[in-house]
Structures are given as C-alpha cells and as structure tokens.
Write a protein that holds these residues in place. Sequence first.
Motif, PDB file in Angstrom:
ATOM      1  N   ALA A 144       0.824  -1.208   0.000  1.00 30.42           N
ATOM      2  CA  ALA A 144       0.000   0.000   0.000  1.00 30.42           C
ATOM      3  C   ALA A 144       0.857   1.257   0.000  1.00 30.42           C
ATOM      4  O   ALA A 144       0.391   2.338  -0.368  1.00 30.42           O
ATOM      5  N   GLY A 145       2.111   1.129   0.413  1.00 30.67           N
ATOM      6  CA  GLY A 145       3.024   2.264   0.446  1.00 30.67           C
ATOM      7  C   GLY A 145       4.434   1.791   0.739  1.00 30.67           C
ATOM      8  O   GLY A 145       4.646   0.637   1.125  1.00 30.67           O
ATOM      9  N   VAL A 146       5.394   2.693   0.557  1.00 31.83           N
ATOM     10  CA  VAL A 146       6.804   2.341   0.752  1.00 31.83           C
ATOM     11  C   VAL A 146       7.508   3.438   1.545  1.00 31.83           C
ATOM     12  O   VAL A 146       7.380   4.622   1.230  1.00 31.83           O
ATOM     13  N   PHE A 147       8.236   3.026   2.588  1.00 35.27           N
ATOM     14  CA  PHE A 147       9.192   3.898   3.266  1.00 35.27           C
ATOM     15  C   PHE A 147      10.564   3.544   2.703  1.00 35.27           C
ATOM     16  O   PHE A 147      10.970   2.386   2.747  1.00 35.27           O
ATOM     17  N   LEU A 148      11.287   4.535   2.206  1.00 33.06           N
ATOM     18  CA  LEU A 148      12.551   4.257   1.525  1.00 33.06           C
ATOM     19  C   LEU A 148      13.662   5.177   2.010  1.00 33.06           C
ATOM     20  O   LEU A 148      13.528   6.397   1.963  1.00 33.06           O
ATOM     21  N   CYS A 149      14.758   4.566   2.466  1.00 31.26           N
ATOM     22  CA  CYS A 149      15.998   5.308   2.685  1.00 31.26           C
ATOM     23  C   CYS A 149      16.866   5.025   1.463  1.00 31.26           C
ATOM     24  O   CYS A 149      17.457   3.945   1.356  1.00 31.26           O
ATOM     25  N   PRO A 150      16.934   5.942   0.502  1.00 31.55           N
ATOM     26  CA  PRO A 150      17.535   5.644  -0.800  1.00 31.55           C
ATOM     27  C   PRO A 150      19.051   5.506  -0.751  1.00 31.55           C
ATOM     28  O   PRO A 150      19.720   6.107   0.087  1.00 31.55           O
ATOM     29  N   THR A 151      19.583   4.713  -1.682  1.00 27.42           N
ATOM     30  CA  THR A 151      21.035   4.547  -1.780  1.00 27.42           C
ATOM     31  C   THR A 151      21.703   5.822  -2.281  1.00 27.42           C
ATOM     32  O   THR A 151      22.872   6.056  -2.018  1.00 27.42           O
ATOM     33  N   GLN A 152      20.986   6.606  -3.051  1.00 22.63           N
ATOM     34  CA  GLN A 152      21.436   7.901  -3.578  1.00 22.63           C
ATOM     35  C   GLN A 152      22.553   7.795  -4.605  1.00 22.63           C
ATOM     36  O   GLN A 152      23.248   8.775  -4.878  1.00 22.63           O
ATOM     37  N   ASP A 153      22.751   6.619  -5.174  1.00 21.23           N
ATOM     38  CA  ASP A 153      23.691   6.512  -6.289  1.00 21.23           C
ATOM     39  C   ASP A 153      23.190   7.382  -7.445  1.00 21.23           C
ATOM     40  O   ASP A 153      23.946   8.143  -8.042  1.00 21.23           O
ATOM     41  N   PRO A 167       2.310   5.082  -3.347  1.00 21.08           N
ATOM     42  CA  PRO A 167       2.747   6.165  -2.454  1.00 21.08           C
ATOM     43  C   PRO A 167       4.053   5.799  -1.746  1.00 21.08           C
ATOM     44  O   PRO A 167       4.245   4.649  -1.350  1.00 21.08           O
ATOM     45  N   PHE A 168       4.942   6.772  -1.607  1.00 21.29           N
ATOM     46  CA  PHE A 168       6.199   6.505  -0.907  1.00 21.29           C
ATOM     47  C   PHE A 168       6.688   7.770  -0.223  1.00 21.29           C
ATOM     48  O   PHE A 168       6.285   8.886  -0.566  1.00 21.29           O
ATOM     49  N   VAL A 169       7.557   7.578   0.757  1.00 23.67           N
ATOM     50  CA  VAL A 169       8.193   8.698   1.441  1.00 23.67           C
ATOM     51  C   VAL A 169       9.647   8.330   1.690  1.00 23.67           C
ATOM     52  O   VAL A 169       9.967   7.187   2.013  1.00 23.67           O
ATOM     53  N   LEU A 170      10.539   9.293   1.485  1.00 27.49           N
ATOM     54  CA  LEU A 170      11.963   9.072   1.719  1.00 27.49           C
ATOM     55  C   LEU A 170      12.277   9.279   3.198  1.00 27.49           C
ATOM     56  O   LEU A 170      11.676  10.130   3.860  1.00 27.49           O
TER      57      LEU A 170
END
Length: 221
Positions: A144-153, A167-170
């Motif tokens: 239903a949604g994603v919490f993401l701590c991105p790799t930032q490459d 839906p997502f949030v960083l």
Amino acid sequence: MADHPAHEDAAGTGGAAAKPAASHRQRSVTLHDVARATGFSANTVSHALKDKPDISAATKELIRKAAAELGYIVNVSASSLRSGHSRTVAIILGDLSNPHFAIMIKQIEADIRRLGYTAIVLNTDEDPALEKQAMITALSQKAAGVFLCPTQDTAGNVRFLQQSGTPFVLLGRYFDNFPADAVLADDRQGGFLAARHLLELGHRRILFLNGPTCISSAVDR
C-alpha cells in the motif's frame, strides 16, 4: 521341475497394491465455512470481519467468535488481488545492522500496526541493484506504500518507484534534483551544534568522520 518363486510387486508386498500414505494436511477454513456455521451469507461474514459499518456490533461479535473457533484466517493474497492493494507497507533500508535503522523500523512498524497494516522489511546493503529489486518485491506484493531510505547513487530507482503510482516517502535522505516527500533530520543544524560545542570547549584540531558524499545527510553535516 523346480518351482519358480512368486513374483512380488515393486513394493515387495507379494502382489498387494501399495497404499499411499495418508495426508495429515487439513483443508483451510474458508469464508463459506464461517457462513455455514453462523447462518449468515458469505457477504455478511466478509463485511463483519472487515468491520464494515453496515453490520451490527452484535452480529460482528458473533461472526468473529465463530471465525476464531473455526480457525479462519483471512486470505490476504486473494483480498489483494480483488482490491489491487494490500494492508502491507514496505520498509526499504540500506543496512539493517545499523542501530539507527533498527530504531526506525521499530517505530514505523508500531505506528502502522495501529492503523491495521503490517510491514515487510527489505535490506539493500546500499546497493542500487538490490534497491531496485526490493522495490520490485514491494510492488509485486501490492504494498500500500513504501518507506525508503535511498542509496542515492542516482535518482533513477526513486523515479521508477514514483512511476509505479505507489505512495512513498523518503527517510533521512533527499535528492536536490528530484523533489519527493521526505522525513528528515536537520543534519546541517546538528553538525553546527556539534562543532560549536567542541569549539566552546576550546578544541581547535577537530576530526570529522563522515559518510559518502553522495548521501545528502553526510553533505549537510
């Protein structure tokens, strides 16, 4: 003439047919089983178990009790197929051995549980390829949604997630060239306060150990 021994079948049972082992696996209890046990329609049972407002509190209680006694478990996969989404939220992080992320997972999981959601946690090892695969896994589970701590490459994976419509949030990191909802600490202010504290103590030769400069929080500090 010498007698020939009687031929036995392959199982060595002297011609008797081998019987397959009995299966101990029981059939899963279905919504229709609960309906038959309570005398209500399957639709009423479904609405009661979903806590829909069109079912009275007394009926809900009766149906829930019967479902529990029968051992009924909601088929989440089937519900997801019908609705197009699930009551699952994906948490995608860079390093699950990092205590910072462990604290984050615990709080997010507690908060979404109160809202009736469950969490799946996926580790990327700060690898963009694993991050992309984690996103695909979350989408295949109809999160239903994603919490993401991105790799930032790069912002490519986040762009892929955005295009999916989920839906997502960083978490903790952001992209200057890719606006997205994010929950952030004030790393710039944190770095300032730490440096000022050391300077006020009279220290002048200060060693700063930082993370990769492609990560926004490291740059801000």
